[in-house]
Design an enzyme around this catalytic site. Sequence first.
Site, PDB file in Angstrom:
ATOM      1  N   ASN A  18       0.130   5.021 -10.384  1.00 54.70           N
ATOM      2  CA  ASN A  18      -0.502   5.747  -9.169  1.00 54.70           C
ATOM      3  C   ASN A  18       0.361   7.120  -8.814  1.00 54.70           C
ATOM      4  O   ASN A  18       1.343   7.223  -8.655  1.00 54.70           O
ATOM      5  CB  ASN A  18      -0.115   4.797  -7.886  1.00 54.70           C
ATOM      6  CG  ASN A  18      -0.537   5.022  -6.594  1.00 54.70           C
ATOM      7  OD1 ASN A  18      -0.624   6.331  -6.429  1.00 54.70           O
ATOM      8  ND2 ASN A  18      -1.080   4.341  -5.784  1.00 54.70           N
ATOM      9  N   LYS A  28       2.957   7.488   8.702  1.00 54.69           N
ATOM     10  CA  LYS A  28       2.910   6.122   8.086  1.00 54.69           C
ATOM     11  C   LYS A  28       4.232   6.220   7.017  1.00 54.69           C
ATOM     12  O   LYS A  28       5.139   5.466   7.131  1.00 54.69           O
ATOM     13  CB  LYS A  28       1.839   5.969   7.145  1.00 54.69           C
ATOM     14  CG  LYS A  28       1.813   4.701   6.501  1.00 54.69           C
ATOM     15  CD  LYS A  28       0.769   4.315   5.424  1.00 54.69           C
ATOM     16  CE  LYS A  28       1.086   2.952   4.576  1.00 54.69           C
ATOM     17  NZ  LYS A  28       0.033   3.170   3.737  1.00 54.69           N
ATOM     18  N   PHE A  42      -4.716   2.996   2.503  1.00 54.94           N
ATOM     19  CA  PHE A  42      -5.401   2.119   1.485  1.00 54.94           C
ATOM     20  C   PHE A  42      -5.033   0.523   1.718  1.00 54.94           C
ATOM     21  O   PHE A  42      -4.322   0.321   2.762  1.00 54.94           O
ATOM     22  CB  PHE A  42      -4.855   2.536  -0.279  1.00 54.94           C
ATOM     23  CG  PHE A  42      -3.345   2.289  -0.123  1.00 54.94           C
ATOM     24  CD1 PHE A  42      -2.556   3.189   0.292  1.00 54.94           C
ATOM     25  CD2 PHE A  42      -2.995   1.069  -0.966  1.00 54.94           C
ATOM     26  CE1 PHE A  42      -1.205   2.816   0.055  1.00 54.94           C
ATOM     27  CE2 PHE A  42      -1.756   0.908  -1.171  1.00 54.94           C
ATOM     28  CZ  PHE A  42      -0.643   1.808  -0.739  1.00 54.94           C
ATOM     29  N   GLY A  43      -5.532  -0.232   0.970  1.00 50.50           N
ATOM     30  CA  GLY A  43      -5.311  -1.911   0.930  1.00 50.50           C
ATOM     31  C   GLY A  43      -5.506  -2.432   2.288  1.00 50.50           C
ATOM     32  O   GLY A  43      -6.524  -2.146   2.983  1.00 50.50           O
ATOM     33  N   TYR A  44      -4.418  -2.983   3.016  1.00 49.30           N
ATOM     34  CA  TYR A  44      -4.682  -3.602   4.192  1.00 49.30           C
ATOM     35  C   TYR A  44      -4.580  -2.443   5.525  1.00 49.30           C
ATOM     36  O   TYR A  44      -4.250  -3.072   6.519  1.00 49.30           O
ATOM     37  CB  TYR A  44      -3.356  -4.643   4.536  1.00 49.30           C
ATOM     38  CG  TYR A  44      -3.711  -5.668   3.356  1.00 49.30           C
ATOM     39  CD1 TYR A  44      -4.712  -6.950   3.679  1.00 49.30           C
ATOM     40  CD2 TYR A  44      -3.269  -5.782   2.141  1.00 49.30           C
ATOM     41  CE1 TYR A  44      -4.904  -7.907   2.873  1.00 49.30           C
ATOM     42  CE2 TYR A  44      -3.424  -6.931   1.245  1.00 49.30           C
ATOM     43  CZ  TYR A  44      -4.263  -7.833   1.537  1.00 49.30           C
ATOM     44  OH  TYR A  44      -4.379  -9.036   0.867  1.00 49.30           O
ATOM     45  N   ASN A  63      -0.370   9.157  -6.801  1.00 45.24           N
ATOM     46  CA  ASN A  63       0.162   9.586  -5.218  1.00 45.24           C
ATOM     47  C   ASN A  63       1.445   9.230  -5.051  1.00 45.24           C
ATOM     48  O   ASN A  63       2.462   9.948  -4.465  1.00 45.24           O
ATOM     49  CB  ASN A  63      -1.132   8.840  -4.295  1.00 45.24           C
ATOM     50  CG  ASN A  63      -2.186   9.649  -4.477  1.00 45.24           C
ATOM     51  OD1 ASN A  63      -2.429  11.013  -4.597  1.00 45.24           O
ATOM     52  ND2 ASN A  63      -3.186   8.961  -4.464  1.00 45.24           N
ATOM     53  N   LYS A  64       1.855   7.818  -5.378  1.00 43.50           N
ATOM     54  CA  LYS A  64       3.023   7.374  -5.520  1.00 43.50           C
ATOM     55  C   LYS A  64       4.082   8.428  -5.986  1.00 43.50           C
ATOM     56  O   LYS A  64       5.182   8.372  -5.408  1.00 43.50           O
ATOM     57  CB  LYS A  64       3.061   6.079  -5.805  1.00 43.50           C
ATOM     58  CG  LYS A  64       2.623   4.867  -4.772  1.00 43.50           C
ATOM     59  CD  LYS A  64       3.179   3.514  -5.436  1.00 43.50           C
ATOM     60  CE  LYS A  64       2.335   2.380  -4.930  1.00 43.50           C
ATOM     61  NZ  LYS A  64       2.729   1.020  -5.558  1.00 43.50           N
ATOM     62  N   ASP A  99       7.334  -3.260  -5.748  1.00 45.26           N
ATOM     63  CA  ASP A  99       6.187  -4.126  -5.384  1.00 45.26           C
ATOM     64  C   ASP A  99       6.166  -4.838  -3.934  1.00 45.26           C
ATOM     65  O   ASP A  99       7.226  -4.880  -3.292  1.00 45.26           O
ATOM     66  CB  ASP A  99       6.484  -5.607  -6.161  1.00 45.26           C
ATOM     67  CG  ASP A  99       5.132  -6.498  -6.466  1.00 45.26           C
ATOM     68  OD1 ASP A  99       4.251  -6.018  -6.758  1.00 45.26           O
ATOM     69  OD2 ASP A  99       5.428  -7.816  -6.318  1.00 45.26           O
TER      70      ASP A  99
HETATM   71  P1  IMP Z   1       1.402  -2.985  -4.673  1.00 45.10           P
HETATM   72  O1  IMP Z   1       2.612  -3.899  -4.923  1.00 45.10           O
HETATM   73  O2  IMP Z   1       1.694  -1.740  -4.417  1.00 45.10           O
HETATM   74  O3  IMP Z   1       0.587  -3.200  -6.023  1.00 45.10           O
HETATM   75  O4  IMP Z   1       0.704  -3.718  -3.683  1.00 45.10           O
HETATM   76  C1  IMP Z   1       0.181  -5.115  -3.441  1.00 45.10           C
HETATM   77  C2  IMP Z   1      -1.096  -4.932  -2.678  1.00 45.10           C
HETATM   78  O5  IMP Z   1      -0.626  -4.770  -1.230  1.00 45.10           O
HETATM   79  C3  IMP Z   1      -2.179  -4.293  -2.894  1.00 45.10           C
HETATM   80  O6  IMP Z   1      -3.426  -5.126  -2.444  1.00 45.10           O
HETATM   81  C4  IMP Z   1      -2.236  -3.196  -2.006  1.00 45.10           C
HETATM   82  O7  IMP Z   1      -3.229  -2.817  -1.625  1.00 45.10           O
HETATM   83  C5  IMP Z   1      -1.406  -3.608  -0.963  1.00 45.10           C
HETATM   84  N1  IMP Z   1      -0.445  -2.658  -0.323  1.00 45.10           N
HETATM   85  C6  IMP Z   1       0.635  -1.946  -0.713  1.00 45.10           C
HETATM   86  N2  IMP Z   1       1.196  -1.119  -0.166  1.00 45.10           N
HETATM   87  C7  IMP Z   1       0.517  -1.211   1.134  1.00 45.10           C
HETATM   88  C8  IMP Z   1       0.394  -0.237   2.342  1.00 45.10           C
HETATM   89  O8  IMP Z   1       1.262   0.668   2.302  1.00 45.10           O
HETATM   90  N3  IMP Z   1      -0.501  -0.471   2.877  1.00 45.10           N
HETATM   91  C9  IMP Z   1      -1.631  -1.552   2.960  1.00 45.10           C
HETATM   92  N4  IMP Z   1      -1.726  -2.114   1.720  1.00 45.10           N
HETATM   93  C10 IMP Z   1      -0.847  -1.998   0.896  1.00 45.10           C
END
Ligand code: IMP
Length: 194
Positions: free
Chosen positions: A9, A171, A148-150, A11-12, A68
């Site tokens: 990613n 955020k 993004f995500g939730y 951006n990260k 994670d």
């Molecule tokens: P990852 O560990 O960054 O791959 O995230 C695992 C899950 O959590 C994925 O479905 C992401 O979309 C969600 N997620 C991770 N960080 C965030 C956030 O900051 N906001 C909303 N959802 C997140």
Amino acid sequence: MKLVFATHNQNKFKEVKVLLPPYIELVSLTDIGCHDEIPETGETLKENAQIKSDFVTTNYGLPCFSDDTGLLVDALNGAPGVYSARYAGEHKNADANMNKILSELENKTSRSARFETVIALNLKEENIHFTGVAEGKITKSKSGQKGFGYDPIFQPKGYDKTFAELPLEVKNEISHRGKAIKQLIAYLHKLPSK
Ligand code: IMP
């Protein structure tokens, strides 16, 4: 010192790179020629973060950190937790994941939840972990376009907007990942420069 951030990613990656002391050369998985999807087979966030860091250190011989993240909903006994990415299926669809949570919470009185991020830093001679938590609640419907995500269904404590409605700078200041990254950066600043 060369340090890998085990993420695809960008951006990260950019977000963290500007915060590091100059003697740390941060490189991404792409930079080291690693195009694998590292399997996340752990049962906890910490295990998954460690698996990703260990994969890089073992196969590329470089110190590495990875993150994670999970969303833990109290009324769902901490689900989706470590399974947050695939909650509604292997396609990792954010909309489907949010719909599933909204429908599961329809008849529940408690909507409290938290995001948790664990960072695993593998410096070869030692492993260190950093945890960041953002408390909040799940809204009744999706709101906002940012993030993004939730993010559209998560309202952090003390705010009347979801993460998807708040500016990114806000955020980052209060988020689970922001808090974990701050601890990582403070730790890296204390390392002897090599
Ligand atoms: P990852 O560990 O960054 O791959 O995230 C695992 C899950 O959590 C994925 O479905 C992401 O979309 C969600 N997620 C991770 N960080 C965030 C956030 O900051 N906001 C909303 N959802 C997140």
